[in-house]
Design a protein around this motif. Structure first.
Motif, PDB file in Angstrom:
ATOM      1  N   ARG A 119     -14.866  42.206  -8.468  1.00 35.72           N
ATOM      2  CA  ARG A 119     -15.812  41.123  -8.738  1.00 35.72           C
ATOM      3  C   ARG A 119     -15.993  40.277  -7.494  1.00 35.72           C
ATOM      4  NH1 ARG A 119     -15.240  35.853 -10.247  1.00 35.72           N
ATOM      5  NH2 ARG A 119     -12.963  36.129 -10.197  1.00 35.72           N
TER       6      ARG A 119
ATOM      7  N   ASP B  67     -18.108  36.563  -5.876  1.00 36.60           N
ATOM      8  CA  ASP B  67     -18.501  35.256  -6.405  1.00 36.60           C
ATOM      9  C   ASP B  67     -20.006  35.202  -6.621  1.00 36.60           C
ATOM     10  OD1 ASP B  67     -19.496  34.961  -3.779  1.00 36.60           O
ATOM     11  OD2 ASP B  67     -19.060  32.800  -3.781  1.00 36.60           O
ATOM     12  N   ALA B  68     -20.686  36.335  -6.428  1.00 35.34           N
ATOM     13  CA  ALA B  68     -22.127  36.421  -6.647  1.00 35.34           C
ATOM     14  C   ALA B  68     -22.388  37.210  -7.936  1.00 35.34           C
ATOM     15  CB  ALA B  68     -22.785  37.079  -5.443  1.00 35.34           C
ATOM     16  N   ASP B  69     -23.636  37.641  -8.119  1.00 36.79           N
ATOM     17  CA  ASP B  69     -23.992  38.320  -9.371  1.00 36.79           C
ATOM     18  C   ASP B  69     -23.909  39.836  -9.235  1.00 36.79           C
ATOM     19  OD1 ASP B  69     -26.121  38.601  -7.664  1.00 36.79           O
ATOM     20  OD2 ASP B  69     -27.665  38.307  -9.202  1.00 36.79           O
ATOM     21  N   PHE B  70     -22.998  40.322  -8.403  1.00 41.85           N
ATOM     22  CA  PHE B  70     -22.817  41.759  -8.269  1.00 41.85           C
ATOM     23  C   PHE B  70     -21.347  42.052  -7.995  1.00 41.85           C
ATOM     24  CE2 PHE B  70     -24.050  40.083  -4.113  1.00 41.85           C
ATOM     25  CZ  PHE B  70     -23.038  40.562  -3.281  1.00 41.85           C
ATOM     26  N   THR B  71     -20.977  43.292  -8.184  1.00 43.74           N
ATOM     27  CA  THR B  71     -19.610  43.723  -7.936  1.00 43.74           C
ATOM     28  C   THR B  71     -19.605  44.722  -6.781  1.00 43.74           C
ATOM     29  OG1 THR B  71     -19.800  45.520  -9.546  1.00 43.74           O
ATOM     30  CG2 THR B  71     -18.950  43.398 -10.343  1.00 43.74           C
TER      31      THR B  71
END
Length: 328
Positions: free
Chosen positions: A57, A59-63
């Motif tokens: 994970r 800290d943004a909207d992607f892994t």
């Protein structure tokens, strides 16, 4: 799985943790990935690894899909630990067992570096004890409390303490990585990397120029009138006797009350206010350096230059170039 190709390039492993900051992770790949010989051969091989390979994970909207595990740390010649969103959460206990086990695989003599709050991980692993290091200024108070055996220096963008390197904020990771390239292969290679990244090869000054540190205002005050008058008269010399007279007290009593309320001496407070005024004018106006020196009460450009260097580590022109985008 073998992490590195074994073709003679310097091996750099970047350790991605849960909540990793993608910008800091990519800095390492971008800077080291551009370093090349005159013939165009890559000088570094960079791999991303995790304590446990798999989906990480950010800290943004992607892994991130990280295929390399902690074996990469054992093979690396340089290990870099970027910051993570988890570093901003309160934690006082030991490192998670997988992370601690991964760091334990780093071989003695390996160069170790952190970006921003990645220093927390190195400190928690005992790798920074007795060393002078840097981290983001917003995290400094917590870092000093959590790791009293580490000396945190907020006056620099990065530190290099005998092969253990730490950087301040995220962008200071660029400065740190360029420093490593410069150390390994000389200024010419580092300068080419900087040109390719469109960043300065070396930034002047340290973190101090980026800190906003207003002096505290007490809820009740017996020196408020004097301070208000001083701020209205910063363009001229202000004496202690004049300040005390505004409060109808002796200089000795005024100095004691001032220090009790503000936490510093009247003279020190005045210098800080003059520096704040100068910085505001450098950022927001087209006034010449000499004019700003007078308006802020320094009298001469030379005096202002000395005070800004002492407080911020940069000259007035360098400060203006950084925060206004042009030098005067």
């Amino acid at each position: 799985m073998t992490a590195f190709a074994g073709d003679g390039r310097h091996r750099v492993a970047v350790l991605a943790r849960d909540g990793v900051l993608p910008f800091e992770l990519s800095i390492v790949h971008r800077i080291f990935g551009q370093a090349r010989t005159a013939a165009g051969a890559a000088l570094y091989e960079v791999v991303t690894c995790a304590p446990v390979p798999g989906e990480i994970r950010t800290d943004a909207d992607f892994t991130l899909a990280v295929t390399h595990g902690p074996e990469a740390l054992a093979e690396a010649q340089t290990v870099v630990v970027p910051g993570s969103a988890a570093d901003h959460q309160p934690w006082d206990g030991p490192l998670d067992p997988p992370l601690a086990a991964a760091l334990a695989r780093i071989r003695p003599g390996t160069r170790i570096a952190s970006i921003c709050t990645g220093a927390f991980v190195l400190a928690a692993a005992g790798l920074l004890a007795g060393r002078r290091v840097s981290t983001h200024w917003r995290s400094s108070a917590r870092a000093r409390e959590r790791f009293p055996d580490v000396t945190f220096d907020l006056d620099v963008l990065y530190t290099d303490d005998d092969g253990v390197l730490t950087s301040a904020g995220a962008a200071a990771g660029i400065d740190l990585c360029l420093h490593v390239v410069r150390t390994d292969h000389g200024a010419a290679v580092a300068n080419e990397v900087a040109r390719g990244t469109v960043v300065p090869p070396h930034r002047e000054g340290g973190q101090a120029q980026y800190l906003h540190r207003p002096m505290p205002e007490p809820r009740t005050s017996s020196t408020g009138r004097a301070r208000e008058w001083a701020l209205a008269n910063l363009h001229r010399p202000v004496t202690l006797r004049e300040l005390a007279a505004r409060e109808a007290t002796s200089t000795r009593t005024f100095t004691r009350r001032f220090r009790d309320e503000i936490g510093t001496s009247p003279g020190r407070w005045l210098v800080r206010q003059r520096v704040e005024r100068a910085c505001a004018l450098l950022e927001r106006t087209d006034l010449l350096i000499d004019e700003i020196a007078v308006a802020a009460g320094f009298g001469t450009a030379g005096s202002m230059r000395l005070h800004l260097r002492a407080e911020l580590g940069v000259s007035p022109s360098a400060y203006r170039a950084t925060f206004r985008g042009r030098d005067r």
